[in-house]
Design an enzyme around this catalytic site. Structure first.
Site, PDB file in Angstrom:
ATOM      1  N   ASP A  84       0.856  -1.180   0.000  1.00 23.00           N
ATOM      2  CA  ASP A  84       0.000   0.000   0.000  1.00 23.00           C
ATOM      3  C   ASP A  84       0.901   1.243   0.000  1.00 23.00           C
ATOM      4  O   ASP A  84       2.102   1.162   0.307  1.00 23.00           O
ATOM      5  CB  ASP A  84      -0.886  -0.042   1.248  1.00 23.00           C
ATOM      6  CG  ASP A  84      -1.712   1.210   1.416  1.00 23.00           C
ATOM      7  OD1 ASP A  84      -2.424   1.579   0.467  1.00 23.00           O
ATOM      8  OD2 ASP A  84      -1.630   1.830   2.498  1.00 23.00           O
ATOM      9  N   ASP A 100      -0.318   5.155   0.909  1.00 21.84           N
ATOM     10  CA  ASP A 100      -0.605   6.135   1.960  1.00 21.84           C
ATOM     11  C   ASP A 100      -0.663   5.466   3.324  1.00 21.84           C
ATOM     12  O   ASP A 100      -1.434   4.522   3.549  1.00 21.84           O
ATOM     13  CB  ASP A 100      -1.927   6.851   1.672  1.00 21.84           C
ATOM     14  CG  ASP A 100      -1.841   7.753   0.458  1.00 21.84           C
ATOM     15  OD1 ASP A 100      -0.974   8.637   0.448  1.00 21.84           O
ATOM     16  OD2 ASP A 100      -2.638   7.570  -0.477  1.00 21.84           O
TER      17      ASP A 100
END
Length: 218
Positions: free
Chosen positions: A14, A16
């Site tokens: 991922d 953020d």
């Protein structure tokens, strides 16, 4: 945390909250949106992490037509892409990504490609060659589609992949894809990841002679 060792053939990351600390931008943009709609900002911030914007809007304003959410999300993405103030790498992210150079890994993010490129660049982080962004999928996290697509593009089975996530939606998506998940940071603690680390400073990556990866956590 006690030390743990895990192995994998590929890593799915991922962005953020996992590689890039963009919380300052997310807070600014989403709290402005919450105020415009008379919603509690703290509640909005509890919902939005990990999901595509239009899905967050649908959860927060369930009676509103989806086409309105999609339109507002385009404006939200433009605002977020233009705002890089306060974006920094998550502690340990530069060394972590450097250790993955030449190893199979992909970015799996709910951001669109333009936003992903801007935020990784603002944080001074190298962009993986394989990207799964909002344009790549038909369903947002917590749906597993993005992680399944990332594994397929790298050429590995989901069970051979290890995901790194910070949000409940992302952790749920990776688990639903049949992957083990390393939860990164305090936001991940509330969710059932396979392992948790305070930051990527607690992750050491070693390439193995068989082509796999050995990760020491802690």
């Amino acid at each position: 945390m006690p030390t743990a060792t895990v192995t994998a053939r590929a890593l799915l990351l991922d962005m953020d909250g996992t590689l890039v600390d963009s919380d300052a931008v997310v807070e600014r943009c989403w709290r402005r949106w919450a105020a415009r709609h008379g919603l509690d900002g703290d509640h909005v911030m509890h919902v939005v992490h990990g999901r595509q914007g239009h899905l967050s809007m649908a959860l927060l304003l369930p009676d509103r037509p989806m086409e309105v959410n999609l339109q507002e999300n385009r404006a939200m993405l433009a605002d977020e892409t233009a705002d890089t103030l306060g974006i920094v790498p998550v502690p340990g992210a530069p060394a972590f990504l450097a250790a993955l150079s030449g190893q199979p890994h992909a970015l799996v993010t709910s951001a669109d490609e333009a936003l992903a490129r801007v935020r990784m660049g603002a944080a001074g982080l190298p962009l993986p060659e394989t990207l799964v962004t909002a344009e790549s999928v038909g369903a947002s996290k917590p749906d597993p589609e993005g992680f399944l697509k990332g594994a397929a593009e790298l050429g590995f089975l989901p069970a051979d992949c290890l995901a790194f996530e910070d949000s409940g939606a992302g952790i749920s998506a990776a688990l639903a894809a049949g992957m083990r998940v390393i939860g990164v940071g305090p936001r991940a603690l509330a969710h059932p990841a396979t392992h948790h680390v305070d930051s990527l400073e607690q992750v050491r990556v070693e390439a193995q002679p068989d082509g796999g990866l050995r990760l020491t956590l802690g």
